[in-house]
Design a protein around this motif. Structure first.
Motif, PDB file in Angstrom:
ATOM      1  N   THR A  52      -9.382  82.887  60.108  1.00  0.00           N
ATOM      2  CA  THR A  52      -9.648  83.573  58.911  1.00  0.00           C
ATOM      3  C   THR A  52     -10.701  84.634  59.460  1.00  0.00           C
ATOM      4  O   THR A  52     -11.344  84.430  60.561  1.00  0.00           O
ATOM      5  CB  THR A  52     -10.241  83.196  57.747  1.00  0.00           C
ATOM      6  OG1 THR A  52     -11.511  82.436  57.893  1.00  0.00           O
ATOM      7  CG2 THR A  52      -9.190  82.099  57.021  1.00  0.00           C
ATOM      8  N   THR A  53     -10.799  85.843  58.697  1.00  0.00           N
ATOM      9  CA  THR A  53     -11.655  86.877  59.240  1.00  0.00           C
ATOM     10  C   THR A  53     -13.395  86.593  58.686  1.00  0.00           C
ATOM     11  O   THR A  53     -14.084  86.498  59.690  1.00  0.00           O
ATOM     12  CB  THR A  53     -11.635  88.295  58.540  1.00  0.00           C
ATOM     13  OG1 THR A  53     -10.131  88.555  58.926  1.00  0.00           O
ATOM     14  CG2 THR A  53     -12.298  89.321  59.155  1.00  0.00           C
ATOM     15  N   GLU A  54     -13.377  86.071  57.746  1.00  0.00           N
ATOM     16  CA  GLU A  54     -14.560  85.631  57.215  1.00  0.00           C
ATOM     17  C   GLU A  54     -14.698  84.630  56.463  1.00  0.00           C
ATOM     18  O   GLU A  54     -13.621  84.303  55.578  1.00  0.00           O
ATOM     19  CB  GLU A  54     -15.247  87.037  56.356  1.00  0.00           C
ATOM     20  CG  GLU A  54     -16.713  86.867  56.023  1.00  0.00           C
ATOM     21  CD  GLU A  54     -17.303  88.062  55.436  1.00  0.00           C
ATOM     22  OE1 GLU A  54     -18.073  87.858  54.880  1.00  0.00           O
ATOM     23  OE2 GLU A  54     -16.561  89.141  55.750  1.00  0.00           O
ATOM     24  N   ALA A  55     -15.697  83.478  56.464  1.00  0.00           N
ATOM     25  CA  ALA A  55     -15.780  82.366  55.639  1.00  0.00           C
ATOM     26  C   ALA A  55     -16.334  82.806  54.187  1.00  0.00           C
ATOM     27  O   ALA A  55     -17.130  83.919  53.994  1.00  0.00           O
ATOM     28  CB  ALA A  55     -16.603  81.390  56.263  1.00  0.00           C
ATOM     29  N   ASN A  56     -16.002  81.997  53.398  1.00  0.00           N
ATOM     30  CA  ASN A  56     -16.865  82.093  51.965  1.00  0.00           C
ATOM     31  C   ASN A  56     -17.201  80.734  51.769  1.00  0.00           C
ATOM     32  O   ASN A  56     -17.281  79.953  52.554  1.00  0.00           O
ATOM     33  CB  ASN A  56     -15.642  82.439  50.834  1.00  0.00           C
ATOM     34  CG  ASN A  56     -14.353  81.472  50.728  1.00  0.00           C
ATOM     35  OD1 ASN A  56     -14.495  80.519  50.965  1.00  0.00           O
ATOM     36  ND2 ASN A  56     -13.370  82.105  50.215  1.00  0.00           N
ATOM     37  N   GLY A  57     -17.682  80.410  50.540  1.00  0.00           N
ATOM     38  CA  GLY A  57     -18.516  79.200  50.185  1.00  0.00           C
ATOM     39  C   GLY A  57     -17.461  77.964  49.824  1.00  0.00           C
ATOM     40  O   GLY A  57     -17.995  76.945  49.916  1.00  0.00           O
ATOM     41  N   ASP A  58     -16.184  78.318  49.820  1.00  0.00           N
ATOM     42  CA  ASP A  58     -15.224  77.155  49.671  1.00  0.00           C
ATOM     43  C   ASP A  58     -15.069  76.177  50.911  1.00  0.00           C
ATOM     44  O   ASP A  58     -15.349  76.683  51.972  1.00  0.00           O
ATOM     45  CB  ASP A  58     -13.907  77.866  49.320  1.00  0.00           C
ATOM     46  CG  ASP A  58     -13.844  78.565  47.791  1.00  0.00           C
ATOM     47  OD1 ASP A  58     -14.916  78.290  46.986  1.00  0.00           O
ATOM     48  OD2 ASP A  58     -13.135  79.531  47.961  1.00  0.00           O
ATOM     49  N   ALA A  59     -14.997  74.864  50.544  1.00  0.00           N
ATOM     50  CA  ALA A  59     -14.615  74.036  51.467  1.00  0.00           C
ATOM     51  C   ALA A  59     -13.475  74.376  52.165  1.00  0.00           C
ATOM     52  O   ALA A  59     -12.453  74.605  51.337  1.00  0.00           O
ATOM     53  CB  ALA A  59     -14.807  72.651  50.840  1.00  0.00           C
ATOM     54  N   LEU A  60     -13.491  74.523  53.534  1.00  0.00           N
ATOM     55  CA  LEU A  60     -12.469  74.750  54.431  1.00  0.00           C
ATOM     56  C   LEU A  60     -11.779  73.356  55.118  1.00  0.00           C
ATOM     57  O   LEU A  60     -12.754  72.654  55.525  1.00  0.00           O
ATOM     58  CB  LEU A  60     -12.606  75.832  55.449  1.00  0.00           C
ATOM     59  CG  LEU A  60     -13.136  77.142  54.839  1.00  0.00           C
ATOM     60  CD1 LEU A  60     -13.574  78.179  55.790  1.00  0.00           C
ATOM     61  CD2 LEU A  60     -11.908  77.569  54.195  1.00  0.00           C
ATOM     62  N   PRO A  61     -10.845  73.145  55.891  1.00  0.00           N
ATOM     63  CA  PRO A  61     -10.280  72.204  56.192  1.00  0.00           C
ATOM     64  C   PRO A  61     -11.152  72.284  57.958  1.00  0.00           C
ATOM     65  O   PRO A  61     -11.213  73.192  58.354  1.00  0.00           O
ATOM     66  CB  PRO A  61      -8.761  72.342  56.721  1.00  0.00           C
ATOM     67  CG  PRO A  61      -8.299  73.340  55.740  1.00  0.00           C
ATOM     68  CD  PRO A  61      -9.623  74.308  55.321  1.00  0.00           C
ATOM     69  N   ILE A  62     -11.220  70.988  58.432  1.00  0.00           N
ATOM     70  CA  ILE A  62     -11.874  70.867  59.715  1.00  0.00           C
ATOM     71  C   ILE A  62     -10.990  71.506  60.583  1.00  0.00           C
ATOM     72  O   ILE A  62      -9.832  71.373  60.514  1.00  0.00           O
ATOM     73  CB  ILE A  62     -12.242  69.438  60.060  1.00  0.00           C
ATOM     74  CG1 ILE A  62     -13.006  68.772  58.890  1.00  0.00           C
ATOM     75  CG2 ILE A  62     -12.741  69.369  61.608  1.00  0.00           C
ATOM     76  CD1 ILE A  62     -14.426  69.272  58.831  1.00  0.00           C
ATOM     77  N   GLY A  63     -11.585  72.259  61.624  1.00  0.00           N
ATOM     78  CA  GLY A  63     -10.818  73.031  62.511  1.00  0.00           C
ATOM     79  C   GLY A  63     -10.548  74.445  62.277  1.00  0.00           C
ATOM     80  O   GLY A  63     -10.026  75.032  62.922  1.00  0.00           O
ATOM     81  N   THR A  64     -10.871  74.947  61.030  1.00  0.00           N
ATOM     82  CA  THR A  64     -10.501  76.341  60.681  1.00  0.00           C
ATOM     83  C   THR A  64     -11.478  77.243  61.699  1.00  0.00           C
ATOM     84  O   THR A  64     -12.690  77.065  61.859  1.00  0.00           O
ATOM     85  CB  THR A  64     -10.808  76.758  59.166  1.00  0.00           C
ATOM     86  OG1 THR A  64      -9.990  75.887  58.298  1.00  0.00           O
ATOM     87  CG2 THR A  64     -10.486  77.967  58.769  1.00  0.00           C
ATOM     88  N   VAL A  65     -10.953  78.442  61.895  1.00  0.00           N
ATOM     89  CA  VAL A  65     -11.599  79.129  63.040  1.00  0.00           C
ATOM     90  C   VAL A  65     -12.028  80.489  62.016  1.00  0.00           C
ATOM     91  O   VAL A  65     -11.051  81.063  61.268  1.00  0.00           O
ATOM     92  CB  VAL A  65     -10.936  79.596  63.996  1.00  0.00           C
ATOM     93  CG1 VAL A  65     -11.597  80.633  64.881  1.00  0.00           C
ATOM     94  CG2 VAL A  65     -10.524  78.421  64.842  1.00  0.00           C
ATOM     95  N   VAL A  66     -13.114  80.962  61.998  1.00  0.00           N
ATOM     96  CA  VAL A  66     -13.733  82.321  61.222  1.00  0.00           C
ATOM     97  C   VAL A  66     -14.388  83.029  62.461  1.00  0.00           C
ATOM     98  O   VAL A  66     -14.873  82.263  63.293  1.00  0.00           O
ATOM     99  CB  VAL A  66     -14.366  81.797  59.913  1.00  0.00           C
ATOM    100  CG1 VAL A  66     -13.769  81.341  58.955  1.00  0.00           C
ATOM    101  CG2 VAL A  66     -15.799  81.280  60.402  1.00  0.00           C
TER     102      VAL A  66
END
Length: 65
Positions: A7-21
């Motif tokens: 994803t381009t930018e992270a937000n405060g939501d929980a993301l799956p482990i291994g997500t790349v921002v």
């Protein structure tokens, strides 16, 4: 294995482990554990990594203290 989503930018939501921002959200806190720098951003912890020649951030488990 399926590659981690990018994803381009992270937000405060929980993301799956291994997500790349490519950019951390505002207000992250830097923590160091076992000489590794982590960034705590809301519900997520990130570590820096390189994807080709680009610096990215990958969600990871919280550091063990």
């Amino acid at each position: 294995a399926t590659p981690a989503p990018t994803t381009t930018e992270a937000n405060g939501d929980a993301l799956p482990i291994g997500t790349v921002v490519t950019k951390l959200p505002e207000g992250c806190i830097s923590e160091t554990a076992d000489n590794v720098q982590y960034f705590k951003c809301g519900a997520n912890y990130y570590r820096t990594a390189f994807q080709e020649n680009n610096l990215v951030y990958v969600t990871t488990d919280p550091p063990k203290k």
